[in-house]
Design a protein around this motif. Structure first.
Motif, PDB file in Angstrom:
ATOM      1  N   GLY A 146      25.009  48.264   8.129  1.00 38.39           N
ATOM      2  CA  GLY A 146      25.994  48.545   7.099  1.00 38.39           C
ATOM      3  C   GLY A 146      25.377  48.905   5.757  1.00 38.39           C
ATOM      4  N   ASP A 147      26.226  48.986   4.745  1.00 35.91           N
ATOM      5  CA  ASP A 147      25.779  49.322   3.398  1.00 35.91           C
ATOM      6  C   ASP A 147      24.993  48.166   2.767  1.00 35.91           C
ATOM      7  N   ASN A 148      24.103  48.532   1.854  1.00 36.20           N
ATOM      8  CA  ASN A 148      23.391  47.563   0.999  1.00 36.20           C
ATOM      9  C   ASN A 148      22.522  46.581   1.782  1.00 36.20           C
ATOM     10  N   ALA A 149      22.011  47.023   2.913  1.00 34.64           N
ATOM     11  CA  ALA A 149      21.130  46.143   3.697  1.00 34.64           C
ATOM     12  C   ALA A 149      19.705  46.216   3.167  1.00 34.64           C
ATOM     13  N   TRP A 150      19.006  45.103   3.280  1.00 40.60           N
ATOM     14  CA  TRP A 150      17.585  45.040   2.936  1.00 40.60           C
ATOM     15  C   TRP A 150      16.885  44.363   4.098  1.00 40.60           C
ATOM     16  N   ALA A 155      10.006  43.243  10.171  1.00 42.84           N
ATOM     17  CA  ALA A 155      11.187  42.838  10.930  1.00 42.84           C
ATOM     18  C   ALA A 155      11.485  43.863  12.020  1.00 42.84           C
ATOM     19  N   THR A 156      12.084  43.385  13.107  1.00 45.93           N
ATOM     20  CA  THR A 156      12.461  44.245  14.224  1.00 45.93           C
ATOM     21  C   THR A 156      13.946  44.098  14.502  1.00 45.93           C
ATOM     22  N   VAL A 157      14.633  45.237  14.595  1.00 45.78           N
ATOM     23  CA  VAL A 157      16.049  45.251  14.952  1.00 45.78           C
ATOM     24  C   VAL A 157      16.150  45.830  16.360  1.00 45.78           C
ATOM     25  N   CYS A 158      16.695  45.044  17.277  1.00 45.64           N
ATOM     26  CA  CYS A 158      16.689  45.379  18.702  1.00 45.64           C
ATOM     27  C   CYS A 158      17.918  46.200  19.123  1.00 45.64           C
ATOM     28  N   PRO A 159      17.868  46.792  20.328  1.00 49.56           N
ATOM     29  CA  PRO A 159      18.971  47.643  20.798  1.00 49.56           C
ATOM     30  C   PRO A 159      20.308  46.920  20.821  1.00 49.56           C
ATOM     31  N   GLY A 160      21.366  47.646  20.456  1.00 51.14           N
ATOM     32  CA  GLY A 160      22.722  47.127  20.523  1.00 51.14           C
ATOM     33  C   GLY A 160      23.157  46.282  19.351  1.00 51.14           C
ATOM     34  N   VAL A 161      22.301  46.110  18.358  1.00 51.44           N
ATOM     35  CA  VAL A 161      22.607  45.240  17.215  1.00 51.44           C
ATOM     36  C   VAL A 161      23.453  45.980  16.182  1.00 51.44           C
ATOM     37  N   THR A 162      24.431  45.278  15.627  1.00 54.02           N
ATOM     38  CA  THR A 162      25.192  45.748  14.472  1.00 54.02           C
ATOM     39  C   THR A 162      25.018  44.732  13.345  1.00 54.02           C
ATOM     40  N   LEU A 163      24.631  45.217  12.171  1.00 56.63           N
ATOM     41  CA  LEU A 163      24.525  44.368  10.989  1.00 56.63           C
ATOM     42  C   LEU A 163      25.562  44.811   9.988  1.00 56.63           C
ATOM     43  N   GLY A 164      26.259  43.857   9.374  1.00 63.54           N
ATOM     44  CA  GLY A 164      27.311  44.184   8.429  1.00 63.54           C
ATOM     45  C   GLY A 164      26.777  44.600   7.069  1.00 63.54           C
ATOM     46  N   ASN A 165      27.674  44.687   6.110  1.00 65.46           N
ATOM     47  CA  ASN A 165      27.293  45.067   4.748  1.00 65.46           C
ATOM     48  C   ASN A 165      26.570  43.912   4.044  1.00 65.46           C
ATOM     49  N   SER A 178      24.104  40.684  16.876  1.00 69.45           N
ATOM     50  CA  SER A 178      24.795  41.233  15.706  1.00 69.45           C
ATOM     51  C   SER A 178      25.191  40.135  14.722  1.00 69.45           C
ATOM     52  N   PHE A 179      25.283  40.531  13.440  1.00 68.16           N
ATOM     53  CA  PHE A 179      25.713  39.633  12.376  1.00 68.16           C
ATOM     54  C   PHE A 179      26.690  40.359  11.479  1.00 68.16           C
ATOM     55  N   GLY A 180      27.606  39.607  10.874  1.00 69.02           N
ATOM     56  CA  GLY A 180      28.603  40.185   9.988  1.00 69.02           C
ATOM     57  C   GLY A 180      28.080  40.384   8.574  1.00 69.02           C
ATOM     58  N   ASP A 181      29.019  40.551   7.627  1.00 70.54           N
ATOM     59  CA  ASP A 181      28.685  40.840   6.243  1.00 70.54           C
ATOM     60  C   ASP A 181      28.102  39.614   5.517  1.00 70.54           C
ATOM     61  N   ASN A 182      27.353  39.910   4.446  1.00 74.08           N
ATOM     62  CA  ASN A 182      27.012  38.924   3.410  1.00 74.08           C
ATOM     63  C   ASN A 182      26.231  37.720   3.933  1.00 74.08           C
ATOM     64  N   VAL A 183      25.188  37.992   4.707  1.00 74.87           N
ATOM     65  CA  VAL A 183      24.356  36.894   5.193  1.00 74.87           C
ATOM     66  C   VAL A 183      22.883  37.233   5.020  1.00 74.87           C
ATOM     67  N   VAL A 184      22.084  36.181   4.853  1.00 68.71           N
ATOM     68  CA  VAL A 184      20.632  36.296   4.943  1.00 68.71           C
ATOM     69  C   VAL A 184      20.247  35.745   6.306  1.00 68.71           C
ATOM     70  N   ILE A 185      19.492  36.534   7.082  1.00 65.75           N
ATOM     71  CA  ILE A 185      19.095  36.091   8.404  1.00 65.75           C
ATOM     72  C   ILE A 185      17.568  36.133   8.505  1.00 65.75           C
ATOM     73  N   GLY A 186      17.015  35.300   9.367  1.00 65.56           N
ATOM     74  CA  GLY A 186      15.570  35.291   9.540  1.00 65.56           C
ATOM     75  C   GLY A 186      15.189  34.487  10.754  1.00 65.56           C
ATOM     76  N   GLY A 187      13.924  34.612  11.163  1.00 67.89           N
ATOM     77  CA  GLY A 187      13.421  33.849  12.289  1.00 67.89           C
ATOM     78  C   GLY A 187      13.322  34.669  13.559  1.00 67.89           C
TER      79      GLY A 187
END
Length: 206
Positions: A146-150, A155-165, A178-187
């Motif tokens: 989505g928009d405004n992602a950092w 980091a690796t983004v795997c097949p089929g993943v959707t990340l929100g804004n 997949s993860f929705g909007d407005n989150v910090v993810i890691g690990g």
């Protein structure tokens, strides 16, 4: 039913199978030619001086034809992409040194997105079955960011993943779901570290 599906699949080109997420042969001559064109353009981009801004932008436009209407795309070298024709990035896209995007299926990146050094976004995967895998068969799944992602370094983004804004991906994370909007993810695998409260745009005072 299975026979009809198999017959329908047999009539599809390898490119159509690839984009549909079905098993396909990656070394099909048409696909190989498309990848070779992208590799040549990546080579040209990676051999062009960072001071040759106009020349680099022209190469990027040819490499990413579906992003030609997007503004302020800047890609540092080295950069690698599988096809380019299946990748769309929005306005104000920045990829730091060493990023790789395997766009064997649709990879869509929103506006104002930042990729740190050595980010890997891969729509490609292989069958788990070793016999099937050794036959050269591959599988793909689309990726949407989505928009405004950092996305942090390595980091690796795997097949089929959707990340929100407004998603922030920590350095070294492996994003397998997949993860929705407005989150910090890691690990490894990535999980939610915190939820973000997005501040309003500052107002101009007269």
């Amino acid at each position: 039913m299975a026979t009809k599906e198999a017959a329908s699949s047999s009539k599809m080109t390898e490119e159509e199978k690839m984009l549909k997420g079905e098993l396909y042969q990656a070394f099909d001559p048409v696909l190989l030619e498309q990848r070779q064109k992208a590799k040549l353009l990546c080579f040209q981009l990676n051999q062009t001086s960072p001071l040759e801004v106009e020349a680099r932008q022209q190469i990027v436009q040819e490499l990413l034809p579906n992003s030609k209407d997007s503004k302020n795309i800047w890609i540092e070298s080295p950069f690698h992409v599988d096809y380019g024709i299946h990748l769309h990035v929005g306005d104000n896209f920045y990829a730091n040194h060493g990023c790789t995007i395997l766009d064997c299926n649709a990879c869509t990146v929103g506006n104002n997105c930042l990729l740190a050094p050595h980010v890997c976004i891969s729509a490609a995967t292989h069958p788990i079955d070793p016999v099937l895998r050794s036959s050269g068969a591959e599988i793909t799944a689309p990726i949407t960011i989505g928009d405004n992602a950092w996305i942090g370094a390595n980091a690796t983004v795997c097949p089929g993943v959707t990340l929100g804004n407004n998603v922030v991906v920590g350095a070294g994370a492996v994003v397998t779901k997949s993860f929705g909007d407005n989150v910090v993810i890691g690990g490894v695998p990535a999980k939610v570290i915190r939820h973000l409260e997005i501040s309003n745009e500052p107002k101009n005072e007269d």
